[in-house]
Write an enzyme that holds these catalytic residues in place. Structure first.
Site, short mmCIF file in Angstrom:
data_model
loop_
_atom_site.label_atom_id
_atom_site.label_comp_id
_atom_site.label_asym_id
_atom_site.label_seq_id
_atom_site.Cartn_x
_atom_site.Cartn_y
_atom_site.Cartn_z
N ASN A 10 27.40 45.83 35.07
CA ASN A 10 28.16 44.61 35.41
C ASN A 10 27.99 44.36 36.91
O ASN A 10 28.58 45.05 37.73
CB ASN A 10 29.64 44.83 35.04
CG ASN A 10 30.52 43.69 35.52
OD1 ASN A 10 30.04 42.63 35.89
ND2 ASN A 10 31.83 43.93 35.50
N TRP A 11 27.17 43.38 37.22
CA TRP A 11 26.85 43.14 38.64
C TRP A 11 27.97 42.41 39.38
O TRP A 11 27.90 42.29 40.61
CB TRP A 11 25.57 42.32 38.74
CG TRP A 11 24.34 43.04 38.29
CD1 TRP A 11 24.26 44.32 37.78
CD2 TRP A 11 23.00 42.54 38.30
NE1 TRP A 11 22.97 44.64 37.48
CE2 TRP A 11 22.16 43.56 37.79
CE3 TRP A 11 22.42 41.33 38.67
CZ2 TRP A 11 20.78 43.40 37.66
CZ3 TRP A 11 21.05 41.16 38.55
CH2 TRP A 11 20.24 42.20 38.04
N LYS A 12 28.95 41.89 38.66
CA LYS A 12 30.04 41.14 39.30
C LYS A 12 29.46 40.03 40.19
O LYS A 12 28.48 39.41 39.80
CB LYS A 12 30.96 42.09 40.06
CG LYS A 12 31.38 43.28 39.18
CD LYS A 12 32.44 44.13 39.76
CE LYS A 12 32.77 45.24 38.76
NZ LYS A 12 33.93 46.03 39.14
N HIS A 94 37.55 41.37 31.26
CA HIS A 94 37.47 42.28 32.40
C HIS A 94 38.73 42.15 33.25
O HIS A 94 39.25 41.05 33.44
CB HIS A 94 36.23 41.96 33.25
CG HIS A 94 35.95 43.06 34.24
ND1 HIS A 94 36.66 43.19 35.41
CD2 HIS A 94 35.08 44.09 34.20
CE1 HIS A 94 36.22 44.27 36.05
NE2 HIS A 94 35.26 44.83 35.34
N GLU A 96 39.26 42.15 36.29
CA GLU A 96 39.18 41.26 37.46
C GLU A 96 39.35 39.80 37.04
O GLU A 96 39.91 38.99 37.78
CB GLU A 96 37.85 41.49 38.20
CG GLU A 96 37.86 42.83 38.93
CD GLU A 96 36.49 43.44 39.18
OE1 GLU A 96 35.48 42.75 38.98
OE2 GLU A 96 36.45 44.63 39.57
N GLU A 171 38.46 50.51 30.38
CA GLU A 171 38.31 50.52 31.83
C GLU A 171 39.69 50.61 32.50
O GLU A 171 40.35 49.58 32.72
CB GLU A 171 37.64 49.23 32.30
CG GLU A 171 36.22 49.06 31.80
CD GLU A 171 35.38 48.24 32.76
OE1 GLU A 171 34.32 48.72 33.15
OE2 GLU A 171 35.80 47.14 33.15
N GLY A 177 35.99 50.57 40.79
CA GLY A 177 35.62 50.34 42.18
C GLY A 177 36.33 51.23 43.18
O GLY A 177 36.29 50.99 44.38
N SER A 215 34.06 53.50 38.02
CA SER A 215 33.46 54.46 38.94
C SER A 215 32.49 55.44 38.26
O SER A 215 32.43 56.62 38.61
CB SER A 215 34.54 55.23 39.71
OG SER A 215 35.27 54.34 40.55
N GLY A 236 29.73 49.27 37.19
CA GLY A 236 29.78 48.23 38.21
C GLY A 236 28.89 48.58 39.39
O GLY A 236 27.66 48.42 39.34
N GLY A 237 29.48 49.07 40.47
CA GLY A 237 28.76 49.31 41.72
C GLY A 237 27.45 50.07 41.56
O GLY A 237 26.43 49.68 42.14
P1 PGA Z 1 32.76 50.20 38.93
O1 PGA Z 1 33.11 48.92 38.03
O2 PGA Z 1 31.71 50.98 38.19
O3 PGA Z 1 32.25 49.64 40.23
O4 PGA Z 1 34.01 50.99 39.09
C1 PGA Z 1 33.18 49.01 36.63
C2 PGA Z 1 33.53 47.68 36.04
O5 PGA Z 1 34.33 46.95 36.64
O6 PGA Z 1 33.02 47.32 34.96
#
Ligand code: PGA
Length: 253
Positions: A10-12, A94, A96, A171, A177, A215, A236-237
């Site tokens: 997930n590149w956000k 998600h 966010e 999640e 993050g 994470s 994510g990251g």
């Molecule tokens: P993260 O994000 O791996 O940067 O913690 C995961 C996500 O939000 O899907």
């Protein structure tokens, strides 16, 4: 029960430009992934260019969100039908998006329904906040999110074998993050709870893949790959780093 394994990056709201997104996506071609499906979820603006760059490859493409309506006066949004031929599916729910756009369980269910009706796969995210975990409410929160979210997806849209169309991403919000991943035991416990609630909602939980997200790194991926009931990862990251994402996919294969 053999479930499909799936790892999605997930590149956000990254990287900074569409050109960079195309370069990052192109570098994913040829990623070894025996026994695991893998994909990327670039920002909406980059989906068309990324789909073009990946034509003929087996890298799956997901949108990060989708609107619940078929079309209409929804400024800034993407209808599921617009993703046809471009993306295999979409993430919905998600944390966010729930946080920034006010999505609640009912709205996430409507988004999932719209995506499924358009023939897309759905990665349905859920998870508890730190406060909820500290108050001992994790199980209750997950139960509610499954009941009022996944349980409210239109049954006809879900079809008779949801396993091919639906994946769930557990999640925990406190792990996203933060560099503080859940333990494999915490992830397994949550996944067990989610599957039990799916059963109560009339969905065969044993058939539906459940991913862990929060994470995930090259260092801890193997632990989650071994964790009971965990079928993959939403990353994510670490998915923005070529070698690290390759290692994570490798850990699940
Ligand atoms: P993260 O994000 O791996 O940067 O913690 C995961 C996500 O939000 O899907």
């Amino acid at each position: 029960m053999t479930r499909t394994r799936l790892v999605v990056g997930n590149w956000k709201m990254n990287p900074a430009t569409v050109d960079e997104a195309v370069a990052l996506a192109s570098a994913r071609r040829g990623t070894p992934h025996a026994g695991v499906e893998f994909g990327i979820a670039p920002p909406a603006i980059a989906l068309v260019a990324v789909a073009e760059a990946l034509r003929g490859s087996d890298v799956m493409i997901f949108a990060q969100d989708v609107h619940w309506a078929e079309k209409g006066a929804y400024t800034g949004q993407t209808a599921a039908s617009m993703l046809r031929g471009i993306a295999h599916g979409s993430i919905v729910g998600h944390s966010e998006v729930r946080r920034d756009q006010g999505d609640d369980d009912a709205r996430v269910a409507a988004k999932a329904t719209a995506a499924l009706r358009a023939g897309l796969r759905v990665i349905f995210c859920l998870g508890e906040s730190l406060d909820q975990r500290k108050r001992g409410e994790t199980d209750a929160v997950l139960a509610r999110q499954v009941r009022d979210g996944i349980g409210a997806i239109d049954r006809a849209a879900l079809g008779t074998s949801p396993a091919r169309r639906l994946a769930i991403a557990y999640e925990p919000i406190w792990a996203i993050g933060t560099g503080e991943a859940a333990t494999a035991a915490q992830a397994s416990a949550a996944v067990t709870r989610i599957r039990a609630e799916l059963g109560r909602a009339g969905i065969d939980g044993d058939a539906v893949p459940v991913l862990y997200g929060g994470s995930v790194t090259a260092d801890n991926a193997a632990e989650f790959a071994r964790a009971d009931g965990v079928d993959g990862a939403l990353v994510g990251g670490a998915s923005l780093k070529q070698e690290e994402f390759t290692a994570i996919v490798g850990a699940f294969s």
